[in-house]
Write a protein that holds these residues in place. Structure first.
Motif, PDB file in Angstrom:
ATOM      1  N   GLN A  79      33.382  65.735  26.958  1.00  0.00           N
ATOM      2  CA  GLN A  79      33.505  64.435  27.617  1.00  0.00           C
ATOM      3  C   GLN A  79      34.221  63.409  26.765  1.00  0.00           C
ATOM      4  O   GLN A  79      35.032  62.635  27.264  1.00  0.00           O
ATOM      5  CB  GLN A  79      32.123  63.887  27.995  1.00  0.00           C
ATOM      6  CG  GLN A  79      31.499  64.536  29.167  1.00  0.00           C
ATOM      7  CD  GLN A  79      30.156  63.937  29.545  1.00  0.00           C
ATOM      8  OE1 GLN A  79      29.553  64.440  30.447  1.00  0.00           O
ATOM      9  NE2 GLN A  79      29.674  62.901  28.905  1.00  0.00           N
ATOM     10  N   THR A  80      33.954  63.386  25.476  1.00  0.00           N
ATOM     11  CA  THR A  80      34.562  62.383  24.596  1.00  0.00           C
ATOM     12  C   THR A  80      36.066  62.570  24.521  1.00  0.00           C
ATOM     13  O   THR A  80      36.831  61.604  24.625  1.00  0.00           O
ATOM     14  CB  THR A  80      33.931  62.440  23.194  1.00  0.00           C
ATOM     15  OG1 THR A  80      32.520  62.224  23.327  1.00  0.00           O
ATOM     16  CG2 THR A  80      34.522  61.382  22.273  1.00  0.00           C
ATOM     17  N   CYS A  84      39.058  59.931  26.136  1.00  0.00           N
ATOM     18  CA  CYS A  84      40.233  59.445  25.415  1.00  0.00           C
ATOM     19  C   CYS A  84      41.512  59.778  26.189  1.00  0.00           C
ATOM     20  O   CYS A  84      42.403  58.946  26.322  1.00  0.00           O
ATOM     21  CB  CYS A  84      40.271  60.045  24.017  1.00  0.00           C
ATOM     22  SG  CYS A  84      41.614  59.427  23.001  1.00  0.00           S
ATOM     23  N   THR A  90      33.552  55.973  26.482  1.00  0.00           N
ATOM     24  CA  THR A  90      32.663  57.144  26.570  1.00  0.00           C
ATOM     25  C   THR A  90      31.483  56.932  27.518  1.00  0.00           C
ATOM     26  O   THR A  90      31.062  57.869  28.195  1.00  0.00           O
ATOM     27  CB  THR A  90      32.147  57.555  25.175  1.00  0.00           C
ATOM     28  OG1 THR A  90      31.531  56.427  24.548  1.00  0.00           O
ATOM     29  CG2 THR A  90      33.283  58.067  24.306  1.00  0.00           C
ATOM     30  N   ARG A 117      27.065  67.681  22.872  1.00  0.00           N
ATOM     31  CA  ARG A 117      28.396  67.737  23.507  1.00  0.00           C
ATOM     32  C   ARG A 117      28.296  68.368  24.885  1.00  0.00           C
ATOM     33  O   ARG A 117      27.676  69.402  25.060  1.00  0.00           O
ATOM     34  CB  ARG A 117      29.372  68.548  22.651  1.00  0.00           C
ATOM     35  CG  ARG A 117      29.777  67.830  21.391  1.00  0.00           C
ATOM     36  CD  ARG A 117      30.773  68.622  20.552  1.00  0.00           C
ATOM     37  NE  ARG A 117      32.004  68.875  21.289  1.00  0.00           N
ATOM     38  CZ  ARG A 117      32.638  70.035  21.276  1.00  0.00           C
ATOM     39  NH1 ARG A 117      32.202  71.058  20.581  1.00  0.00           N
ATOM     40  NH2 ARG A 117      33.755  70.182  21.966  1.00  0.00           N
TER      41      ARG A 117
END
Length: 174
Positions: A79-80, A84, A90, A117
Protein backbone atom coordinates in the motif's frame (compact mmCIF):
# COMPACT_ATOMS: atom_id res chain seq x y z
CA UNK A 1 -68.33 61.11 -17.04
CA UNK A 2 -65.24 59.38 -15.61
CA UNK A 3 -63.71 56.35 -17.33
CA UNK A 4 -64.72 53.17 -15.48
CA UNK A 5 -62.08 50.92 -17.14
CA UNK A 6 -59.98 49.25 -14.46
CA UNK A 7 -56.30 50.15 -14.44
CA UNK A 8 -54.41 47.06 -15.68
CA UNK A 9 -50.96 48.60 -15.36
CA UNK A 10 -48.79 46.48 -13.05
CA UNK A 11 -47.58 48.29 -9.98
CA UNK A 12 -44.13 49.79 -10.36
CA UNK A 13 -41.33 47.63 -8.99
CA UNK A 14 -38.95 49.36 -6.64
CA UNK A 15 -35.53 49.89 -8.15
CA UNK A 16 -32.81 47.53 -6.98
CA UNK A 17 -30.80 49.25 -4.32
CA UNK A 18 -27.79 46.93 -4.24
CA UNK A 19 -26.02 44.50 -6.60
CA UNK A 20 -27.43 41.54 -4.63
CA UNK A 21 -30.98 42.69 -5.43
CA UNK A 22 -30.33 43.04 -9.17
CA UNK A 23 -30.99 40.20 -11.59
CA UNK A 24 -28.19 37.65 -11.36
CA UNK A 25 -25.47 37.96 -13.96
CA UNK A 26 -22.31 36.03 -14.57
CA UNK A 27 -19.59 37.50 -12.43
CA UNK A 28 -16.06 37.24 -13.74
CA UNK A 29 -13.28 36.25 -11.40
CA UNK A 30 -11.07 39.19 -10.49
CA UNK A 31 -7.69 39.53 -12.22
CA UNK A 32 -5.88 38.46 -9.06
CA UNK A 33 -7.53 35.03 -9.41
CA UNK A 34 -7.43 34.76 -13.21
CA UNK A 35 -3.68 35.30 -13.13
CA UNK A 36 -3.07 32.84 -10.28
CA UNK A 37 -1.77 29.45 -11.42
CA UNK A 38 -3.35 27.64 -8.48
CA UNK A 39 -6.78 29.07 -9.28
CA UNK A 40 -6.54 27.91 -12.90
CA UNK A 41 -5.40 24.45 -11.78
CA UNK A 42 -8.39 24.23 -9.41
CA UNK A 43 -10.74 25.27 -12.24
CA UNK A 44 -9.18 22.66 -14.46
CA UNK A 45 -9.57 19.99 -11.77
CA UNK A 46 -13.21 20.96 -11.11
CA UNK A 47 -14.00 20.75 -14.83
CA UNK A 48 -12.19 17.40 -15.10
CA UNK A 49 -13.95 15.95 -12.05
CA UNK A 50 -17.33 16.87 -13.54
CA UNK A 51 -16.39 15.41 -16.92
CA UNK A 52 -15.10 12.24 -15.19
CA UNK A 53 -18.37 11.78 -13.34
CA UNK A 54 -20.41 12.17 -16.52
CA UNK A 55 -18.15 10.07 -18.78
CA UNK A 56 -16.77 7.36 -16.52
CA UNK A 57 -19.60 7.26 -14.03
CA UNK A 58 -19.91 6.87 -10.33
CA UNK A 59 -18.54 3.32 -10.16
CA UNK A 60 -14.95 4.45 -9.61
CA UNK A 61 -13.60 7.80 -8.53
CA UNK A 62 -10.42 9.10 -10.13
CA UNK A 63 -8.25 8.01 -7.19
CA UNK A 64 -9.90 4.56 -7.08
CA UNK A 65 -9.28 4.21 -10.81
CA UNK A 66 -5.63 5.21 -10.33
CA UNK A 67 -5.18 2.63 -7.56
CA UNK A 68 -6.83 -0.19 -9.51
CA UNK A 69 -4.82 0.70 -12.64
CA UNK A 70 -1.57 0.69 -10.69
CA UNK A 71 -2.39 -2.55 -8.85
CA UNK A 72 -3.29 -4.13 -12.20
CA UNK A 73 0.05 -3.02 -13.65
CA UNK A 74 2.04 -4.07 -10.55
CA UNK A 75 0.15 -6.67 -8.52
CA UNK A 76 1.52 -7.62 -5.12
CA UNK A 77 3.04 -4.26 -4.23
CA UNK A 78 2.42 -2.80 -0.80
CA UNK A 79 0.00 0.00 0.00
CA UNK A 80 2.75 2.49 0.85
CA UNK A 81 4.52 2.04 -2.49
CA UNK A 82 1.23 2.28 -4.34
CA UNK A 83 0.24 5.42 -2.42
CA UNK A 84 3.43 7.09 -3.60
CA UNK A 85 2.84 5.94 -7.19
CA UNK A 86 -0.66 7.44 -7.34
CA UNK A 87 0.05 10.61 -5.32
CA UNK A 88 -2.00 9.71 -2.23
CA UNK A 89 -0.98 9.98 1.40
CA UNK A 90 -0.73 6.64 3.21
CA UNK A 91 -3.82 7.12 5.39
CA UNK A 92 -5.98 7.97 2.37
CA UNK A 93 -4.52 4.99 0.54
CA UNK A 94 -5.31 2.63 3.42
CA UNK A 95 -8.92 3.88 3.59
CA UNK A 96 -9.35 3.70 -0.17
CA UNK A 97 -7.89 0.17 -0.33
CA UNK A 98 -10.19 -0.96 2.49
CA UNK A 99 -13.23 0.43 0.69
CA UNK A 100 -12.20 -1.23 -2.60
CA UNK A 101 -11.70 -4.49 -0.71
CA UNK A 102 -15.15 -4.14 0.90
CA UNK A 103 -16.62 -3.76 -2.61
CA UNK A 104 -14.85 -6.92 -3.78
CA UNK A 105 -12.58 -5.11 -6.25
CA UNK A 106 -9.30 -5.49 -4.42
CA UNK A 107 -7.69 -8.10 -2.22
CA UNK A 108 -5.27 -7.10 0.54
CA UNK A 109 -2.90 -9.78 1.73
CA UNK A 110 -0.55 -9.50 4.66
CA UNK A 111 3.12 -9.79 3.67
CA UNK A 112 4.73 -12.94 5.09
CA UNK A 113 7.92 -11.13 6.14
CA UNK A 114 6.17 -8.14 7.74
CA UNK A 115 2.65 -8.43 9.13
CA UNK A 116 2.17 -4.67 8.94
CA UNK A 117 2.61 -4.53 5.15
CA UNK A 118 -0.51 -5.05 3.03
CA UNK A 119 0.03 -6.32 -0.51
CA UNK A 120 -2.64 -5.47 -3.06
CA UNK A 121 -4.14 -7.59 -5.85
CA UNK A 122 -7.11 -7.12 -8.17
CA UNK A 123 -10.01 -9.52 -7.84
CA UNK A 124 -11.77 -10.78 -10.99
CA UNK A 125 -14.53 -8.23 -10.26
CA UNK A 126 -11.86 -5.53 -9.89
CA UNK A 127 -10.40 -6.47 -13.26
CA UNK A 128 -13.83 -6.18 -14.89
CA UNK A 129 -14.57 -2.83 -13.21
CA UNK A 130 -11.17 -1.52 -14.25
CA UNK A 131 -11.60 -2.68 -17.84
CA UNK A 132 -14.97 -0.92 -18.12
CA UNK A 133 -13.74 2.28 -16.46
CA UNK A 134 -10.52 2.29 -18.49
CA UNK A 135 -12.38 2.20 -21.81
CA UNK A 136 -14.52 5.15 -20.69
CA UNK A 137 -11.51 7.04 -19.30
CA UNK A 138 -9.63 6.64 -22.61
CA UNK A 139 -12.65 8.06 -24.47
CA UNK A 140 -12.74 10.97 -22.02
CA UNK A 141 -9.04 11.64 -22.56
CA UNK A 142 -9.59 11.64 -26.32
CA UNK A 143 -12.44 14.10 -25.98
CA UNK A 144 -10.49 16.40 -23.66
CA UNK A 145 -7.44 16.43 -25.91
CA UNK A 146 -9.14 16.35 -29.32
CA UNK A 147 -8.10 19.91 -30.13
CA UNK A 148 -4.41 18.96 -29.91
CA UNK A 149 -2.44 17.07 -32.53
CA UNK A 150 -0.20 14.22 -31.40
CA UNK A 151 2.93 16.34 -30.94
CA UNK A 152 1.04 19.00 -28.97
CA UNK A 153 -0.56 16.31 -26.77
CA UNK A 154 2.86 14.88 -25.98
CA UNK A 155 4.22 18.35 -25.18
CA UNK A 156 1.20 19.22 -23.01
CA UNK A 157 1.47 15.98 -21.04
CA UNK A 158 5.22 16.50 -20.53
CA UNK A 159 4.58 20.03 -19.27
CA UNK A 160 1.75 18.93 -16.97
CA UNK A 161 3.92 16.12 -15.60
CA UNK A 162 6.85 18.48 -15.01
CA UNK A 163 4.53 20.99 -13.32
CA UNK A 164 3.06 18.30 -11.05
CA UNK A 165 6.54 17.02 -10.19
CA UNK A 166 7.76 20.54 -9.41
CA UNK A 167 4.72 21.39 -7.30
CA UNK A 168 4.97 18.12 -5.36
CA UNK A 169 8.63 18.90 -4.54
CA UNK A 170 7.68 22.46 -3.62
CA UNK A 171 4.91 21.18 -1.34
CA UNK A 172 7.31 18.92 0.51
CA UNK A 173 9.73 21.83 1.04
CA UNK A 174 7.14 24.06 2.72
Amino acid sequence: MADKTPDMTPPAQPAATSPSEAAPTALAAPDVLRTAAGYQVRRLYQAYAGAWLRAVGQTLTGPQFAVLTTVGASPGNDQTSLACAVALDTSTMADLARRLEDRGLLERRTAAADGRRKLLFLTPEGERALQTADARARKLDERLLERYDSADRDRLLRELTALADDWERLGSDL
